[in-house]
Scaffold this motif. Structure first.
Motif, PDB file in Angstrom:
ATOM      1  N   THR A  45       0.807  -1.217   0.000  1.00 17.23           N
ATOM      2  CA  THR A  45       0.000   0.000   0.000  1.00 17.23           C
ATOM      3  C   THR A  45       0.838   1.263   0.000  1.00 17.23           C
ATOM      4  O   THR A  45       0.368   2.302  -0.424  1.00 17.23           O
ATOM      5  N   THR A  46       2.070   1.192   0.480  1.00 15.87           N
ATOM      6  CA  THR A  46       2.885   2.399   0.549  1.00 15.87           C
ATOM      7  C   THR A  46       3.446   2.794  -0.810  1.00 15.87           C
ATOM      8  O   THR A  46       3.922   3.900  -0.971  1.00 15.87           O
ATOM      9  N   LYS A  47       3.371   1.914  -1.797  1.00 16.74           N
ATOM     10  CA  LYS A  47       3.881   2.235  -3.127  1.00 16.74           C
ATOM     11  C   LYS A  47       2.959   3.196  -3.874  1.00 16.74           C
ATOM     12  O   LYS A  47       3.384   3.878  -4.786  1.00 16.74           O
ATOM     13  N   THR A  48       1.688   3.256  -3.485  1.00 13.66           N
ATOM     14  CA  THR A  48       0.732   4.107  -4.187  1.00 13.66           C
ATOM     15  C   THR A  48       0.592   5.488  -3.557  1.00 13.66           C
ATOM     16  O   THR A  48      -0.081   6.333  -4.110  1.00 13.66           O
ATOM     17  N   ILE A  49       1.207   5.715  -2.426  1.00 12.72           N
ATOM     18  CA  ILE A  49       1.094   7.021  -1.773  1.00 12.72           C
ATOM     19  C   ILE A  49       2.322   7.871  -2.071  1.00 12.72           C
ATOM     20  O   ILE A  49       3.330   7.377  -2.560  1.00 12.72           O
ATOM     21  N   LYS A  50       2.221   9.138  -1.752  1.00 12.69           N
ATOM     22  CA  LYS A  50       3.325  10.064  -1.974  1.00 12.69           C
ATOM     23  C   LYS A  50       4.542   9.618  -1.164  1.00 12.69           C
ATOM     24  O   LYS A  50       4.407   9.136  -0.042  1.00 12.69           O
ATOM     25  N   PRO A  51       5.746   9.785  -1.717  1.00 10.77           N
ATOM     26  CA  PRO A  51       6.946   9.301  -1.026  1.00 10.77           C
ATOM     27  C   PRO A  51       7.232  10.002   0.303  1.00 10.77           C
ATOM     28  O   PRO A  51       7.863   9.433   1.183  1.00 10.77           O
ATOM     29  N   PHE A  52       6.752  11.219   0.489  1.00 12.96           N
ATOM     30  CA  PHE A  52       7.019  11.940   1.734  1.00 12.96           C
ATOM     31  C   PHE A  52       6.031  11.569   2.838  1.00 12.96           C
ATOM     32  O   PHE A  52       6.279  11.838   4.007  1.00 12.96           O
ATOM     33  N   TYR A  53       4.910  10.956   2.487  1.00 11.84           N
ATOM     34  CA  TYR A  53       3.858  10.677   3.465  1.00 11.84           C
ATOM     35  C   TYR A  53       4.328   9.793   4.624  1.00 11.84           C
ATOM     36  O   TYR A  53       4.071  10.125   5.783  1.00 11.84           O
ATOM     37  N   PRO A  54       5.016   8.671   4.369  1.00 11.85           N
ATOM     38  CA  PRO A  54       5.500   7.878   5.501  1.00 11.85           C
ATOM     39  C   PRO A  54       6.432   8.675   6.415  1.00 11.85           C
ATOM     40  O   PRO A  54       6.373   8.524   7.635  1.00 11.85           O
ATOM     41  N   TRP A  55       7.262   9.529   5.836  1.00 15.05           N
ATOM     42  CA  TRP A  55       8.165  10.349   6.644  1.00 15.05           C
ATOM     43  C   TRP A  55       7.375  11.337   7.497  1.00 15.05           C
ATOM     44  O   TRP A  55       7.708  11.562   8.672  1.00 15.05           O
TER      45      TRP A  55
END
Length: 168
Positions: A4-14
């Motif tokens: 699921t993290t591949k479809t979100i913006k790269p900065f969101y997890p940070w």
């Protein structure tokens, strides 16, 4: 990295991890905050230094006891609900502590404070383990701990002059 993290913006997890890490920082501020308020707490709550130390230490009783349940709760409810609820409960307990007129009230507020922040490190590390590549886990653990320690140190530096100036 999870699917699921591949479809979100790269900065969101940070960003999400940073919110959890800042909560850890606030946790360390709360842990050390009573050390700069000793004379004010003695005066305002009409207790001795022993009374202040009991109020201060009550934070750690619930903090330590609820570390494992915090992990179970994070697994069951997810980090968003747990962190959101913890932040809300932490704010309420900090306000309660600030408004306390008796040692018993202050101690209960500190107990609730310890309970509410017991999830901070757990959620931050949960996010590091599930939202990031395994190669970044050690880095994120170190950054989480560093953020917490900075909170403790900066909290002392900021709170000491504020309390000394008479803001209460």
């Amino acid at each position: 990295m999870r699917e699921t993290t591949k479809t979100i913006k790269p900065f969101y997890p940070w960003l999400v991890w940073l919110i959890a890490a800042l909560f850890v920082s606030y946790q360390f501020i709360l842990q050390t905050s009573t050390s700069v308020m000793v004379t004010r707490l003695e005066h305002d709550l009409h207790v001795s230094a022993l009374g202040v130390s009991l109020i201060s230490s009550s934070f750690f009783y619930t903090y330590i006891l609820f570390q494992i349940p915090a992990g179970i709760l994070t697994d069951c409810l997810g980090p968003r609900r747990v962190l959101g609820g913890s932040i809300l409960l932490c704010v309420l307990s900090a306000v309660w502590f600030a408004m306390s007129q008796s040692p018993a009230s202050a101690e209960c507020a500190r107990l609730l404070m310890g309970f509410s922040v017991s999830t901070g490190v757990v959620v931050a590390l949960y996010l590091a383990a599930t939202w990031f590549d395994i190669k970044r886990f050690a880095l994120l653990v170190g950054l989480t701990e560093m953020t917490g320690m900075l909170g403790g140190a900066l909290g002392e530096m900021i709170l000491s002059p504020v309390v000394s100036a008479g803001f209460g």
